[in-house]
Structure formats: C-alpha cells, structure tokens
Design an enzyme around this catalytic site. Structure first.
Site, mmCIF file in Angstrom:
data_model
loop_
_atom_site.group_PDB
_atom_site.id
_atom_site.type_symbol
_atom_site.label_atom_id
_atom_site.label_comp_id
_atom_site.label_asym_id
_atom_site.label_seq_id
_atom_site.Cartn_x
_atom_site.Cartn_y
_atom_site.Cartn_z
ATOM 1 N N ARG A 66 -67.943 -23.199 -87.983
ATOM 2 C CA ARG A 66 -69.130 -22.398 -88.323
ATOM 3 C C ARG A 66 -68.777 -21.149 -89.127
ATOM 4 N NH1 ARG A 66 -70.460 -24.786 -83.330
ATOM 5 N NH2 ARG A 66 -69.252 -23.181 -82.309
ATOM 6 N N GLU A 103 -59.322 -22.816 -71.973
ATOM 7 C CA GLU A 103 -59.515 -22.800 -70.524
ATOM 8 C C GLU A 103 -58.661 -23.893 -69.857
ATOM 9 O OE1 GLU A 103 -63.613 -23.123 -69.576
ATOM 10 O OE2 GLU A 103 -63.280 -22.718 -67.443
HETATM 11 P P1 AMP Z 1 -62.906 -18.247 -78.229
HETATM 12 O O1 AMP Z 1 -61.615 -18.747 -78.797
HETATM 13 O O2 AMP Z 1 -62.988 -18.405 -76.738
HETATM 14 O O3 AMP Z 1 -63.214 -16.824 -78.672
HETATM 15 O O4 AMP Z 1 -64.053 -19.186 -78.785
HETATM 16 C C1 AMP Z 1 -64.524 -18.984 -80.065
HETATM 17 C C2 AMP Z 1 -64.872 -20.274 -80.774
HETATM 18 O O5 AMP Z 1 -65.553 -21.200 -79.940
HETATM 19 C C3 AMP Z 1 -65.773 -19.967 -81.935
HETATM 20 O O6 AMP Z 1 -65.356 -20.729 -83.063
HETATM 21 C C4 AMP Z 1 -67.159 -20.336 -81.460
HETATM 22 O O7 AMP Z 1 -67.883 -20.960 -82.488
HETATM 23 C C5 AMP Z 1 -66.933 -21.270 -80.267
HETATM 24 N N1 AMP Z 1 -67.674 -20.853 -79.052
HETATM 25 C C6 AMP Z 1 -67.130 -20.385 -77.895
HETATM 26 N N2 AMP Z 1 -68.067 -20.099 -76.977
HETATM 27 C C7 AMP Z 1 -69.257 -20.385 -77.558
HETATM 28 C C8 AMP Z 1 -70.629 -20.291 -77.120
HETATM 29 N N3 AMP Z 1 -70.962 -19.831 -75.905
HETATM 30 N N4 AMP Z 1 -71.587 -20.646 -78.004
HETATM 31 C C9 AMP Z 1 -71.271 -21.085 -79.241
HETATM 32 N N5 AMP Z 1 -70.014 -21.211 -79.697
HETATM 33 C C10 AMP Z 1 -69.006 -20.875 -78.877
#
Ligand code: AMP
Length: 180
Positions: A66, A103
């Site tokens: 995205r 996770e």
């Molecule tokens: P993180 O590595 O945990 O910061 O996750 C970020 C990535 O996962 C990004 O590319 C987001 O598009 C996706 N992502 C994680 N959590 C969500 C959520 N609650 N809603 C939408 N996209 C998420």
C-alpha cells in the site's frame, strides 16, 4: 501546511475499520475506501505534496504494497523518482535484504542494490500504516544500507498504542498524517 480539522476528519472518516481481519482480534484499517473517495484521496495527496515540496527530495520509496499507491502518486506530484521496497523474492535484479520479526515468525523486505542512482540521494520512505514498526524499521535499514540519505519516514496512519514509531525514530524523523 497543517491539515485543517475538517480535512483531517474527511481523510479519517474515509478509512474503514474491518474487525477480525486477517485474524481474530485485529482491526484492519482499510484504505480502499479512501482511494475510491476522490475528495479524501485528493485532500491527502495535496497535503503530502505541500509538506514535501520544500524537502528537496530525490526519491520517494514506498513499502510493499500500500506504500506503493501513496508513494508513487506523491513522487509523480513532486516530479521525482519512485523506488519500491518489496517483500522477498519479487525484485528481479541484485538486492539487499532485511529480516524482521512478526508476531509469529519472520518476514523479509528487499531493495535493489542500485535503487538510488544518485549519490547520497535524499529519500522519503512512505507506507500506509505503522503498527509494531517492524516493517518500516527494516525498510529504513535497507535505505541506509544502500547509502541513501533517509530524510523522513511518513505514514498515513500511526497506531500509537503499539509504539512502533519509537523504533523508526532511531533512524530518521517520523511524520504521521493521522494517529489512532
Ligand atoms: P508493522 O510492521 O507491525 O508496523 O505493520 C505494518 C504493515 O502491516 C504495514 O505495511 C501495514 O499496511 C500492515 N498493517 C499492520 N497492521 C495493520 C492494520 N491494523 N490495518 C491495516 N494494515 C495493517
């Protein structure tokens, strides 16, 4: 340029919450309803263009997938190049790779070794959302690994309760348009 309260609300309200996707307990922030809302999408892109037009950037880098949508649109508006940071196995030429913890298990992101043909290229990294910060943190390391100058990391949405931005801020300033 700061977003007005009305513009902030327009963008925020255009993002849809999908409970229990992709698994139970996760509230997925669905930006497809922002993209198909031309007022909200334009308001967001006007704001990003206004903020970054004075940063003297050479490239916008976007995180798979995205981050590509907002990053490529912004790069075009700023009349500069776009660079994809992709999930492992998608880029065809020589890459550098960074592993990060999820996770459950691990994931990897990659960038082309020659992604930034300008020396010390001034780069903005962008993604739609920061949760734990694992993905963005790995992407910042990649950009620094290929010797570009990471000027800022931008998110449309920051899930602040997960404190992911703290990790990324160790490498570069973080700007989030909206916070939850
Ligand atoms: P993180 O590595 O945990 O910061 O996750 C970020 C990535 O996962 C990004 O590319 C987001 O598009 C996706 N992502 C994680 N959590 C969500 C959520 N609650 N809603 C939408 N996209 C998420």
């Amino acid at each position: 340029m700061n977003l007005s309260k009305e513009d902030r609300k327009l963008i925020f309200d255009s993002i849809r919450d999908i409970p229990d996707f992709p698994k139970e307990g996760i509230v997925f922030k669905d930006i497809t309803t922002l993209l198909n809302n031309k007022e909200a999408y334009k308001t967001l892109m006007d704001h990003l263009e206004e903020r970054y037009k004075s940063y003297n950037l050479d490239y916008v880098a976007g995180i798979d997938s995205r981050g590509f949508i907002f990053g490529a649109a912004l790069a075009d508006r700023l009349n500069i190049g776009f660079v994809p940071v992709r999930k492992k196995g998608k880029l065809p030429s020589t890459t550098v790779c960074e592993k990060y913890e999820l996770e459950y298990g691990f994931d990897e992101v990659e960038i082309h070794l020659d992604a930034f043909p300008i020396e010390n290229a001034r780069v903005l990294l962008i993604d739609d959302l920061i949760a734990t910060g694992g993905t963005a943190n790995a992407a910042t390391k990649l950009i620094q690994h290929v010797k570009a100058n990471l000027v800022e990391v931008c998110f449309l949405l920051n899930l602040t309760f997960l404190e992911g931005a703290k990790k990324v801020e160790e490498h570069a300033p973080v700007y989030s348009v909206l916070e939850v």
